[in-house]
Scaffold this active site. Sequence first.
Site, PDB file in Angstrom:
ATOM      1  N   ASP A  99      -0.417  11.340   1.598  1.00 35.12           N
ATOM      2  CA  ASP A  99      -1.876  11.393   1.659  1.00 35.12           C
ATOM      3  C   ASP A  99      -2.282  11.979   3.003  1.00 35.12           C
ATOM      4  O   ASP A  99      -2.335  11.293   4.014  1.00 35.12           O
ATOM      5  CB  ASP A  99      -2.486   9.999   1.484  1.00 35.12           C
ATOM      6  CG  ASP A  99      -4.006  10.054   1.335  1.00 35.12           C
ATOM      7  OD1 ASP A  99      -4.620  11.031   1.808  1.00 35.12           O
ATOM      8  OD2 ASP A  99      -4.575   9.117   0.752  1.00 35.12           O
ATOM      9  N   HIS A 151      -7.894   9.857   7.961  1.00 31.63           N
ATOM     10  CA  HIS A 151      -7.009   8.786   8.397  1.00 31.63           C
ATOM     11  C   HIS A 151      -6.213   9.132   9.665  1.00 31.63           C
ATOM     12  O   HIS A 151      -5.386   8.326  10.100  1.00 31.63           O
ATOM     13  CB  HIS A 151      -6.041   8.434   7.267  1.00 31.63           C
ATOM     14  CG  HIS A 151      -6.729   8.123   5.981  1.00 31.63           C
ATOM     15  ND1 HIS A 151      -7.536   7.024   5.812  1.00 31.63           N
ATOM     16  CD2 HIS A 151      -6.753   8.786   4.788  1.00 31.63           C
ATOM     17  CE1 HIS A 151      -8.024   7.016   4.580  1.00 31.63           C
ATOM     18  NE2 HIS A 151      -7.567   8.073   3.942  1.00 31.63           N
ATOM     19  N   ILE A 205      -9.781   5.655   9.720  1.00 37.18           N
ATOM     20  CA  ILE A 205      -9.599   4.417   8.972  1.00 37.18           C
ATOM     21  C   ILE A 205      -8.248   4.430   8.267  1.00 37.18           C
ATOM     22  O   ILE A 205      -7.667   5.489   8.035  1.00 37.18           O
ATOM     23  CB  ILE A 205     -10.727   4.201   7.949  1.00 37.18           C
ATOM     24  CG1 ILE A 205     -10.740   5.317   6.893  1.00 37.18           C
ATOM     25  CG2 ILE A 205     -12.076   4.113   8.659  1.00 37.18           C
ATOM     26  CD1 ILE A 205     -11.770   5.103   5.783  1.00 37.18           C
ATOM     27  N   GLY A 228      -6.730   3.110   1.939  1.00 33.21           N
ATOM     28  CA  GLY A 228      -6.868   1.929   1.089  1.00 33.21           C
ATOM     29  C   GLY A 228      -5.567   1.558   0.404  1.00 33.21           C
ATOM     30  O   GLY A 228      -5.230   0.376   0.267  1.00 33.21           O
TER      31      GLY A 228
END
Length: 277
Positions: free
Chosen positions: A180, A185, A200, A203
Amino acid sequence: MPIDVTKATTAEPRVADLAWGHKDVQLYHLGIGATELRYALETQLRVLPTFATVAGGAIGAVGGLSMPGIDVDLAAVLHGGQRIELHRPIPVEGKAVQSARIAAVHDKGKAAVIVLRSEVADHDGPLWTSDTEIFVRGEGGFGGERGPSARTEAPAGEPDRTVLRTTRDDQALLYRLSGDWNPLHADPEFAELAGFDRPILHGLCTYGIVLKAVVDTLLEGDETRVRAYSARFAGIFFPGETLRIRMWAAAGRIRVAVTAVERDDAAVLADTTVEYE
């Protein structure tokens, strides 16, 4: 209309070959902080069920947006939830075929929820089925079915177990190596443009950390007991923060609540359930 529901749900499945080896499994485990030898040493290696979300470059939320009938603004897209169902333990080395399709498009009024279903099988039969829920703001109100509600009442009483899991400051940089590459991120400037103070955590990284905590705490470290795992992504989480993971156990089912300790227990994962044998 940007989402053509009929076209999306009747399109032929998208089929792809998947392949992975022990290095992919080890890298994923390190990315979610699983450093015990049974997760990190090739001679003892076990595979956590959440590896299914990255195995062989499995199609995720972004892949679902390229399916027929789907034409939406990426800025309006959120990964709303994830469910995996395990048909048998994931092998350390594997080759499989993935068949992905849009299983449903729900009308939530102000938003649409696209359900991308992926079924993965190898020469011995089905391995896992995953449902990725893609939340698209501004695309509801088209008169479609609202779909089932994933919201569940919080368990009553004190949890059976509560554990804390502190993440590394570089956790997202490790996890993104499993595939990802979203700069949200990793790149502070990109994160700022998106409205965040700093990058961040993915998830699905939090999703993996939480299942490992449940396996280690209530399933005696035996990941093969997991039959299904579902969660809704309820809030952001920053690398370096601490997860508070509360668990309520019942026969065959563990309910979980996940919050960020440093931000007054803000919700991170909600409607989270682990089904086991």
